[in-house]
Design an enzyme around this catalytic site. Structure first.
Site, PDB file in Angstrom:
ATOM      1  N   ARG A  92       0.844  -1.184   0.000  1.00  0.00           N
ATOM      2  CA  ARG A  92       0.000   0.000   0.000  1.00  0.00           C
ATOM      3  C   ARG A  92       0.885   1.241   0.000  1.00  0.00           C
ATOM      4  NH1 ARG A  92      -1.898   0.557   4.477  1.00  0.00           N
ATOM      5  NH2 ARG A  92      -1.328  -1.408   5.443  1.00  0.00           N
TER       6      ARG A  92
ATOM      7  N   TYR B  92      -1.530  -3.387  -6.874  1.00  0.00           N
ATOM      8  CA  TYR B  92      -1.347  -4.100  -5.611  1.00  0.00           C
ATOM      9  C   TYR B  92      -2.635  -4.143  -4.766  1.00  0.00           C
ATOM     10  CZ  TYR B  92      -0.289  -5.229  -0.884  1.00  0.00           C
ATOM     11  OH  TYR B  92      -0.346  -5.819   0.351  1.00  0.00           O
TER      12      TYR B  92
ATOM     13  N   LYS C 173      -9.689  -2.376   1.655  1.00  0.00           N
ATOM     14  CA  LYS C 173      -9.386  -1.232   2.514  1.00  0.00           C
ATOM     15  C   LYS C 173     -10.187   0.007   2.085  1.00  0.00           C
ATOM     16  CE  LYS C 173      -6.256  -3.742   4.489  1.00  0.00           C
ATOM     17  NZ  LYS C 173      -6.369  -4.275   5.821  1.00  0.00           N
TER      18      LYS C 173
ATOM     19  N   HIS D  33     -10.672  -2.416  11.528  1.00  0.00           N
ATOM     20  CA  HIS D  33      -9.591  -3.269  11.031  1.00  0.00           C
ATOM     21  C   HIS D  33      -9.382  -4.417  12.021  1.00  0.00           C
ATOM     22  CE1 HIS D  33      -5.167  -3.369   9.422  1.00  0.00           C
ATOM     23  NE2 HIS D  33      -5.944  -4.200   8.772  1.00  0.00           N
TER      24      HIS D  33
ATOM     25  N   SER E 231      -1.582  -3.989  10.021  1.00  0.00           N
ATOM     26  CA  SER E 231      -1.264  -4.939   8.957  1.00  0.00           C
ATOM     27  C   SER E 231       0.011  -5.710   9.299  1.00  0.00           C
ATOM     28  CB  SER E 231      -1.032  -4.195   7.643  1.00  0.00           C
ATOM     29  OG  SER E 231      -2.186  -3.484   7.289  1.00  0.00           O
TER      30      SER E 231
ATOM     31  N   CYS F 161       0.659  -8.015  11.518  1.00  0.00           N
ATOM     32  CA  CYS F 161       0.949  -8.281  12.935  1.00  0.00           C
ATOM     33  C   CYS F 161       0.284  -9.579  13.395  1.00  0.00           C
ATOM     34  CB  CYS F 161       0.491  -7.132  13.822  1.00  0.00           C
ATOM     35  SG  CYS F 161       1.518  -5.663  13.681  1.00  0.00           S
TER      36      CYS F 161
ATOM     37  N   THR G 141      -4.268 -12.862  10.762  1.00  0.00           N
ATOM     38  CA  THR G 141      -4.715 -14.104  10.135  1.00  0.00           C
ATOM     39  C   THR G 141      -4.330 -15.302  11.008  1.00  0.00           C
ATOM     40  OG1 THR G 141      -4.412 -13.024   8.003  1.00  0.00           O
ATOM     41  CG2 THR G 141      -4.703 -15.409   7.974  1.00  0.00           C
TER      42      THR G 141
ATOM     43  N   ASP H 155      -9.553  -9.837   8.925  1.00  0.00           N
ATOM     44  CA  ASP H 155      -9.004  -8.497   8.659  1.00  0.00           C
ATOM     45  C   ASP H 155      -9.977  -7.348   8.938  1.00  0.00           C
ATOM     46  OD1 ASP H 155      -6.812  -6.899   7.757  1.00  0.00           O
ATOM     47  OD2 ASP H 155      -7.779  -6.624   5.817  1.00  0.00           O
TER      48      ASP H 155
ATOM     49  N   ASN I 187       6.317  -8.790   1.843  1.00  0.00           N
ATOM     50  CA  ASN I 187       4.871  -8.556   1.819  1.00  0.00           C
ATOM     51  C   ASN I 187       4.201  -9.419   0.732  1.00  0.00           C
ATOM     52  OD1 ASN I 187       2.473  -7.270   2.756  1.00  0.00           O
ATOM     53  ND2 ASN I 187       2.534  -5.846   1.025  1.00  0.00           N
ATOM     54  N   SER I 188       4.811 -10.550   0.425  1.00  0.00           N
ATOM     55  CA  SER I 188       4.160 -11.449  -0.545  1.00  0.00           C
ATOM     56  C   SER I 188       2.876 -11.992   0.078  1.00  0.00           C
ATOM     57  CB  SER I 188       5.101 -12.581  -0.962  1.00  0.00           C
ATOM     58  OG  SER I 188       5.636 -13.248   0.155  1.00  0.00           O
ATOM     59  N   ARG I 189       1.913 -12.316  -0.777  1.00  0.00           N
ATOM     60  CA  ARG I 189       0.552 -12.564  -0.280  1.00  0.00           C
ATOM     61  C   ARG I 189      -0.075 -13.799  -0.891  1.00  0.00           C
ATOM     62  NH1 ARG I 189      -1.841  -8.774   3.585  1.00  0.00           N
ATOM     63  NH2 ARG I 189      -0.177  -7.257   3.854  1.00  0.00           N
TER      64      ARG I 189
HETATM   65  O1  SAT Z   1      -2.342  -4.687   1.397  1.00  0.00           O
HETATM   66  S1  SAT Z   1      -3.638  -4.745   2.025  1.00  0.00           S
HETATM   67  O2  SAT Z   1      -4.056  -3.409   2.402  1.00  0.00           O
HETATM   68  O3  SAT Z   1      -4.626  -5.319   1.140  1.00  0.00           O
HETATM   69  C1  SAT Z   1      -3.517  -5.707   3.401  1.00  0.00           C
HETATM   70  C2  SAT Z   1      -3.022  -4.978   4.573  1.00  0.00           C
HETATM   71  O4  SAT Z   1      -2.128  -4.145   4.475  1.00  0.00           O
HETATM   72  O5  SAT Z   1      -3.545  -5.239   5.674  1.00  0.00           O
HETATM   73 MN    MN Z   2      -5.325  -5.452   7.077  1.00  0.00          MN
END
Ligand code: SAT
Ligand code: MN
Length: 588
Positions: free
Chosen positions: A76, A204, A213, A233, A255, A257, A260, A282, A372-374
Site C-alpha cells: 500500500r 497491488y 481497505k 480493522h 497490517s 501483525c 490471520t 481483517d 509482503n508477498s501474499r
Molecule cells: O495490502 S492490504 O491493504 O490489502 C492488506 C493490509 O495491508 O492489511
Molecule cells: Mn489489514
C-alpha cells in the site's frame, strides 16, 4: 465496442455510469463479470496466456497460480492515498487530503484514454453476506484481470451483487486502472461524500482491490459514522469451550501483525476440547443489536494474507486454506513449481526462482519471497470457518482486543476499566511499522485502533464516534490490550501463535466475569497463576519480563500520546485527554 451487460442488468444508473466511465477510459471492450465458474476459467486462461498468472505445480497446488507484481508496486502507498472530502478539516490531520474537484480533475486526466487496447471489467460485488440489510454493494471497473480474479475470491462477486442492487442507485462507484505503474502517476483517491473511489497506477492488493481497505474500511468508516455503526480493522473469531459455549471476540492489529494467524489459531494440547473458529481475519463491521450487544459481520469472503510467517508450524489452518484455488503474489517458486517463502521449511532449497522471477541461490543475501508477498484464498477453504460467517446479523461480540507490535513498554495483556478507558487504550496503541506499507520498517508510530491508514474521515471525530457508541451499546464487550511482540536482548519473550490461546482464554473468562484480576494503574492484569503456563518452556523471569509494567517507559509513552493527540486540536474528545491525565495521576 463490445459490451456484455445486456443479460445481467437493466439498472439505468449503473448502465449510465459504466457508459460514462467507458467513454472516459476508452477500453476496446467492456466485460461484465457474472462470477460463474465458467468465467473464472476463461479469465484465468486469458491471464495465463498473457503471463499475468503463472500456473503452479498442479498436483501440489491444484487450481493455484502465481502473479508477479512490478517491483515498484508491492505494498500500500499511504503517501499517495487521499481522502477527498469537501474540506481538509473533514479528512483530518492523519489523512492526505485533496479537494474533490482537484482530485477528479487530476485523475480524469490520467484515466482519459487509459484503457485503449485493453478490456474494462465490470466487477459487481457485495461486502457482507448476500441479502443482509447491513451489506454494501460496490461496482469496480478495472482493466486488470488479476484484480477481477482476486475480487472474485475476496468478495461475493458477480450476478448475486447485481440482483441485490436491483435498480437502486446506492452502490459504491469504484474506478481502477493499472496505468503504466509509474509511482509519479499513482493515486488512490476516496470520495466519501460521493461513495466513490478512483485508483490509478497500482495493481497491488490494498490499492487496487477496492472492496477491501478502500470500501470496507475508508468509505465504510465514514458511512459508519453517518449511520451509527463501526467499520474496523479487526479479525473476528469464535472460541468454543469444552462445554460447548461459543464466545466471539474481535481484535484490531495493524497490517502484518498476525491477525490471520490469530483468527485461525489451533489451541495447544493443554486446552483439550477448546476450539477456535474464524469469522474474519481483517475487517469487522460492528453494529448494535436489538439486545444492546455489539454484533460483528466480516464483509469479506476470502483472505489476502501475508505469506512469510505462514507455515505448518505457525498456522496449519492457513496452510490448508491455501492448498488449492489460491492466487499467490510475489512468493518464490521451487524448481518443480511449488510456492516457497522464508520461514517455510528452513533453507532446504539450493535454488529457487525469486519473487521477481530471477534465479536465487541458497545463501543469497536477498529474500527469495517479498516480505509482503501474499496469498488470496477463498474463506470456504478454511477448515475452521465459523458456520455463522454468512449470518446476516453477524455474531455477538463479548470482547474487543487491541494490539500492536511493540518490543517494549506494553505488557502481554491488560483489561480496560470501562468503555471510555478501552477507547483510550485503542486510540493510543502504537506499533512498529511492517512491510505491508511502503516506507521505513520497524519504527513506532501511533496507530489508533490499527486504523491510522484506513480511517476515511477526521480521526478526532472517529474517537468521538467510538465514545458515542457507548450510549447505544447497553451490553458492551469488555476491552483488552495485548502485545505478543515484546523483546529482551532482541528475542521475543512470548512464544505467540497457538500459545496466544492462553491469553485468549483469560480474556474469555474475564468477558464472562469468571475469573478475578489484579488492578494496576494501567488496567486489570491477570493474577498470578490465572494464565495457564503449564507445558510452556519459558522461564518465570521471561513471563515477568513479558508482563512487566515499567513506570518510566509509560511516562514516555504518555508524552508521545500527548504529542499525537495535539494534532487533533478541538476535535479531540475531552474525555480522551482526561483518560490520559487520570492515567498519569495513577502512575505518579
Ligand atoms: O495490502 S492490504 O491493504 O490489502 C492488506 C493490509 O495491508 O492489511
Ligand atoms: Mn489489514
Amino acid at each position: 465496442m463490445a459490451n456484455t451487460a445486456t443479460n445481467l442488468t437493466t439498472n439505468k444508473h449503473l448502465l449510465a455510469w459504466v457508459g460514462e466511465m467507458a467513454e472516459l477510459c476508452q477500453p476496446d471492450a467492456v466485460v461484465w463479470c457474472d462470477g460463474s465458474e465458467d468465467e473464472r476459467k476463461r479469465l484465468t486462461e486469458f491471464a495465463v496466456s498473457k503471463g499475468i498468472l503463472i500456473p503452479l505445480n498442479a498436483e501440489k497446488h491444484p487450481g493455484c497460480y502465481l502473479h508477479r507484481s512490478n517491483p515498484n508496486d508491492v505494498a500500500r502507498v499511504e503517501h499517495l492515498t487521499f481522502i477527498c472530502t469537501k474540506t481538509k478539516e473533514e479528512a483530518g490531520p492523519t489523512n492526505n487530503w485533496m479537494a474533490p474537484d482537484e482530485a477528479y480533475g487530476k485523475l480524469r486526466g490520467l484515466f482519459k484514454g487509459s484503457m485503449a487496447g485493453r478490456t474494462m471489467y465490470v466487477v459487481p460485488y457485495v461486502m457482507g453476506p448476500l441479502g443482509s440489510q447491513h451489506s454494501k454493494v460496490g461496482i469496480e471497473l478495472t482493466d486488470s484481470v488479476y484484480v477481477a480474479l482476486n475480487m472474485r475470491i475476496m468478495t461475493r462477486m458477480g450476478k448475486g451483487a447485481l440482483d441485490m442492487l436491483g435498480d437502486g442507485n446506492g452502490f459504491n462507484r469504484g474506478l481502477h486502472c493499472t496505468g503504466d505503474l509509474n509511482p509519479e502517476r499513482r493515486y488512490i483517491c476516496h470520495f466519501p461524500q460521493d461513495n466513490a473511489i478512483w485508483s490509478f497506477g497500482s495493481g497491488y492488493g490494498g490499492n487496487a482491490l477496492l472492496g477491501k481497505k478502500c470500501l470496507a474500511l475508508r468509505i465504510g468508516s465514514y458511512l459508519g459514522k453517518k449511520e451509527g455503526w463501526l467499520a474496523e480493522h479487526m479479525l473476528i473469531l469464535g472460541v468454543e469451550s469444552p462445554e460447548g459455549q461459543t464466545t466471539y471476540v474481535a481484535a484490531a492489529f495493524p497490517s502484518a501483525c498476525g491477525k490471520t494467524n490469530f483468527a485461525m489459531m489451533i489451541p495447544p494440547k493443554r486446552f483439550k476440547g477448546w476450539k477456535v473458529y474464524t469469522v474474519g481475519d481483517d475487517i469487522a463491521w460492528l453494529r448494535v443489536g436489538d439486545d444492546g450487544r455489539l454484533w460483528a459481520v466480516n464483509p469479506e469472503n476470502g483472505y489476502f494474507g501475508v505469506a512469510p510467517g505462514t507455515d505448518w508450524a505457525s498456522n496449519p489452518n492457513a496452510m490448508k486454506t491455501i492448498a488449492k484455488d489460491t492466487l499467490f503474489t510475489n512468493v518464490a517458486v521451487t524448481k518443480d513449481g511449488q510456492v516457497w517463502w522464508e520461514s517455510m521449511d528452513g533453507n532446504t532449497h539450493d535454488e529457487l526462482t525469486d519473487w521477481q522471477g530471477k534465479p536465487w541461490k541458497k545463501g543469497s543475501p536477498d529474500k527469495a519471497a517479498h516480505p509482503n508477498s501474499r496469498f488470496t484464498a477463498p474463506a470456504t477453504n478454511n477448515p475452521i470457518l465459523s458456520r455463522n460467517v454468512n449470518d446476516p446479523e453477524g455474531v455477538p461480540i463479548s470482547a474487543i482486543i487491541f494490539g500492536g507490535r511493540r518490543s517494549d513498554t506494553v505488557p502481554l495483556v491488560m483489561q480496560a476499566f470501562n468503555w471510555g478507558h478501552g477507547v483510550f487504550m485503542g486510540a493510543t496503541i502504537g506499533s512498529e511499522t511492517t512491510a505491508a506499507a511502503t516506507g521505513k520498517v520497524g519504527v513506532v508510530r501511533r496507530d489508533p485502533m490499527a486504523m491510522l491508514p484506513f480511517c476515511g474521515y477526521n480521526m478526532g471525530d472517529y474517537f468521538a464516534h467510538w465514545l458515542e457508541m457507548q450510549k447505544k451499546v447497553s451490553n458492551p464487550p469488555k476491552i483488552f490490550l495485548v502485545n505478543w511482540f515484546r523483546k529482551k536482548d532482541g528475542k521475543f519473550l512470548w512464544p505467540g501463535y497457538g500459545e496466544n490461546m492462553r491469553v485468549l482464554k483469560w480474556i474469555v473468562d474475564r468477558a464472562h466475569v469468571r475469573v478475578g484480576a489484579q488492578e494496576t494503574p494501567l488496567g486489570w492484569v491477570p493474577k498470578e497463576g490465572h494464565i495457564d503456563l503449564s507445558g510452556l518452556s519459558i522461564s518465570p523471569e521471561q513471563v515477568d519480563a513479558a508482563t512487566n509494567i515499567d513506570v518510566d517507559e509509560w511516562k514516555k509513552e504518555l508524552e508521545s500520546t500527548s504529542e499525537f493527540f495535539q494534532q487533533f486540536g478541538d476535535r479531540l474528545p475531552k474525555a480522551l485527554e482526561l483518560q490520559r491525565q487520570l492515567l498519569l495521576a495513577r502512575l505518579a
